[in-house]
Design a protein around this motif. Sequence first.
Motif, PDB file in Angstrom:
ATOM      1  N   TYR A   1      -5.073   0.861   7.809  1.00  0.00           N
ATOM      2  CA  TYR A   1      -4.832   1.388   6.461  1.00  0.00           C
ATOM      3  C   TYR A   1      -4.787   0.306   5.398  1.00  0.00           C
ATOM      4  CZ  TYR A   1       0.136   0.019   6.084  1.00  0.00           C
ATOM      5  OH  TYR A   1       1.316  -0.684   5.977  1.00  0.00           O
ATOM      6  N   ASP A   2      -4.503  -0.973   5.783  1.00  0.00           N
ATOM      7  CA  ASP A   2      -4.436  -2.049   4.791  1.00  0.00           C
ATOM      8  C   ASP A   2      -5.624  -2.995   4.883  1.00  0.00           C
ATOM      9  OD1 ASP A   2      -3.636  -3.021   7.266  1.00  0.00           O
ATOM     10  OD2 ASP A   2      -2.261  -4.491   6.422  1.00  0.00           O
TER      11      ASP A   2
ATOM     12  N   GLY B   1      -5.071   0.233  -0.186  1.00  0.00           N
ATOM     13  CA  GLY B   1      -5.649  -0.297   1.045  1.00  0.00           C
ATOM     14  C   GLY B   1      -6.943  -1.053   0.829  1.00  0.00           C
TER      15      GLY B   1
ATOM     16  N   ARG C   1      -3.423  10.314   0.033  1.00  0.00           N
ATOM     17  CA  ARG C   1      -4.406   9.357  -0.490  1.00  0.00           C
ATOM     18  C   ARG C   1      -3.882   7.940  -0.337  1.00  0.00           C
ATOM     19  NH1 ARG C   1      -5.268  10.013  -6.587  1.00  0.00           N
ATOM     20  NH2 ARG C   1      -3.405   8.677  -6.604  1.00  0.00           N
ATOM     21  N   ASN C   2      -4.718   7.078   0.192  1.00  0.00           N
ATOM     22  CA  ASN C   2      -4.386   5.677   0.402  1.00  0.00           C
ATOM     23  C   ASN C   2      -4.592   4.920  -0.906  1.00  0.00           C
ATOM     24  OD1 ASN C   2      -4.559   2.880   1.061  1.00  0.00           O
ATOM     25  ND2 ASN C   2      -5.196   3.359   3.146  1.00  0.00           N
ATOM     26  N   ASP C   3      -3.508   4.465  -1.508  1.00  0.00           N
ATOM     27  CA  ASP C   3      -3.572   3.727  -2.774  1.00  0.00           C
ATOM     28  C   ASP C   3      -3.238   2.262  -2.528  1.00  0.00           C
ATOM     29  OD1 ASP C   3      -4.124   6.059  -4.231  1.00  0.00           O
ATOM     30  OD2 ASP C   3      -1.999   6.530  -4.441  1.00  0.00           O
TER      31      ASP C   3
ATOM     32  N   ASP D   1     -11.970   8.486   5.026  1.00  0.00           N
ATOM     33  CA  ASP D   1     -12.036   7.935   3.675  1.00  0.00           C
ATOM     34  C   ASP D   1     -12.745   8.977   2.804  1.00  0.00           C
ATOM     35  OD1 ASP D   1     -12.305   6.478   1.360  1.00  0.00           O
ATOM     36  OD2 ASP D   1     -13.763   5.048   2.184  1.00  0.00           O
TER      37      ASP D   1
ATOM     38  N   ALA E   1     -10.715   2.884   1.706  1.00  0.00           N
ATOM     39  CA  ALA E   1      -9.377   2.979   2.284  1.00  0.00           C
ATOM     40  C   ALA E   1      -9.242   4.329   2.982  1.00  0.00           C
ATOM     41  CB  ALA E   1      -8.307   2.825   1.198  1.00  0.00           C
TER      42      ALA E   1
ATOM     43  N   PHE F   1       0.989   5.652  -0.084  1.00  0.00           N
ATOM     44  CA  PHE F   1       0.266   6.912   0.103  1.00  0.00           C
ATOM     45  C   PHE F   1       0.857   7.953  -0.841  1.00  0.00           C
ATOM     46  CE2 PHE F   1      -0.831   4.672   3.909  1.00  0.00           C
ATOM     47  CZ  PHE F   1      -2.079   5.151   4.270  1.00  0.00           C
TER      48      PHE F   1
ATOM     49  N   ASP G   1      -7.726   7.713   4.350  1.00  0.00           N
ATOM     50  CA  ASP G   1      -6.736   8.689   3.916  1.00  0.00           C
ATOM     51  C   ASP G   1      -6.391   9.621   5.080  1.00  0.00           C
ATOM     52  OD1 ASP G   1      -7.238   7.814   1.034  1.00  0.00           O
ATOM     53  OD2 ASP G   1      -9.199   8.612   1.565  1.00  0.00           O
TER      54      ASP G   1
ATOM     55  N   SER H   1       6.244   2.760   1.621  1.00  0.00           N
ATOM     56  CA  SER H   1       4.831   3.139   1.495  1.00  0.00           C
ATOM     57  C   SER H   1       4.630   4.489   0.831  1.00  0.00           C
ATOM     58  CB  SER H   1       4.166   3.138   2.886  1.00  0.00           C
ATOM     59  OG  SER H   1       4.267   1.879   3.493  1.00  0.00           O
TER      60      SER H   1
ATOM     61  N   VAL I   1       0.864  -1.183   0.000  1.00  0.00           N
ATOM     62  CA  VAL I   1       0.000   0.000   0.000  1.00  0.00           C
ATOM     63  C   VAL I   1       0.894   1.224   0.000  1.00  0.00           C
ATOM     64  CG1 VAL I   1      -1.763   1.296   1.261  1.00  0.00           C
ATOM     65  CG2 VAL I   1      -1.815  -1.210   1.269  1.00  0.00           C
TER      66      VAL I   1
END
Length: 605
Positions: free
Chosen positions: A423-424, A515, A511-513, A489, A495, A72, A497, A472, A70
């Motif tokens: 986060y995951d 998760g 931004r959580n990319d 989120d 996911a 960010f 953020d 990450s 994952v």
Amino acid sequence: MDRTLTPPRPRTRRQALIIKYTVITVGFVIVASAALLIHRDRTERYIPGEQVKGVTNDLARNLPADYPRVRFTDVAKQAGINFRHFPGTRTTQLPEDMGSGAAWGDYDADGYQDLYLADIAAPLTASPEQLAASPGGNRLYHNNANGTFTDVTARAGVGYKGLCNGAAWGDYDNDGKPDLAVSCYDHLILYHNNDDGSFTDVSHKVGFDKYRGFFAGISWGDYDRDGFADLYVCRYVDYKYDPSKVGTSSRQFTAMVPFMINPSSFPPKGNLLFHNNGHGSFTEVAKQAGVEDSQNRNLSAAWCDFNGDGWPDLYVASDVSENKLFLNLHNGRFKDVSEEAWVNEYRGSMGLGIGDFDNDGDPDIFITHWVAQGFALYQNLRYNRPLKKPAGPLHFEDVAEMEGGLSSLTLSDIGWGTSFFDYDNDGRLDLFTADGSTFEDPDDSRRLLSMKNHLLWQKSPEDGFYDVGSVSGALFNEKHVGRGAAFADYDNDGAVDILVVNYQGEAQLLRNDGGAKNRWIEIRLRCTRSNRSGFGAQIELEAGGMKQYQQVGSQPSYLSGNSLVAHFGLGQAKQVDHLKAVFPSGLVREMENIPANQILLVSEP
């Protein structure tokens, strides 16, 4: 931002042992660091946060092969968030250096989280004309539901210019629209949501403008369960600008620092508790409720039911003074149980994270500290569901070192905004910390030294936490003077953020990319008898053989507010087998066999 390691006088053998071994451990690290530094090039200067070969650079653990893939990404600019904190020049005064926070809240009820950012618009010495001319000021960004935001500050009427610190959304009048509380230096603001995209400043109407102080963290919670949200406000210190002290220094451990940025230079001032009377008015009751805490320099506070009796208790994090845990007595009053619960620590506590990291059914406490103190992870020992241990007395134990060496790992850091979050989406809570120094740059006193943030992944209760920032996202290699952090989120992709406020820098939207590769569910509450924000609601679910537990509104971070949407990672489970929501009114809603990967609205029966 602690300035001394002197502990309070131990009253129990256990506390004496904790203090003894803490002092020995910190002393060893300091002595070892000093010995190594003597052998370095004597022309070099040690900078807090710098890696010292053989000491801090050996504290991290090798990552296991199954760490989350994952990343960010900072998308603030492309999302339309153009916010730069404190555009002025610092004048070496404490109110300027504490920074500001942010708060997520869906003010227009369109299903997407909007964002409010507090700002220090100008130096404390600025004239009214200079303040008015400043490009700074608080900002409200409307979520456009497509990954972007629009600055609606002017239309909304919430762009106050001053030295502002904290922000928190809460529907104080139960009209279904969240209102906004803002804490500033010497000023408290309450904005009423008009339900048309605009807000009205009702600070005078509700009596907030009668109170003065160096206001810091603010937290909503319905402590008496009457169905209306009450507000707790931390007052940091009784700051007084003294021209005769400008340019003088005071001792900070073994270093000398400017007198005017040392909190030990100023006495504490009691906190405020505004009881919501239920008809658009508040009464300040901190002293009679027993939570004024006038002997400590308070920064953050969290409402949470720590002992499982259904009533919200209060944990207060303090700087250069003692942390407090106030137990709710169900009669409008609280009892100080800090000592007997083993959480009356004396470190520089800034950020608070509340969450059930060990999935045993009771809330634990994570605290960020000042340099050379290490961050703390207080495990709630009242109940251990996996071991089938029955509920016992309310006690906590700092297990930071046992859970992956969190204390040693963070010895060289100064931490602020933080939160538990998954986060995951593996069903176990992780941690993020926004870090930044309080030391001036020796080459430019107009600036503070920067640090890297931490992303701490929990592999398992047995393996503890790993620092996975290096794998990450490139942004974890950047250094900033981090302060506030708020979690949500924002794009509804499943996911979580992060929004980070950087002192004298640009805000980052992380931004959580990736998760959402694991499954998830998010719970939104619709309250009818309880306070409409759902503060204090308890949600428990079981999925894939794992139980998880959250309390709504229990995450204060530092000067910031997280989304009130409860997020759960489900791992590979395709459904939630059982969901139980206990509303603050005591009413219960239970559901079964709920498909994963959805945002679920749960209404109070």
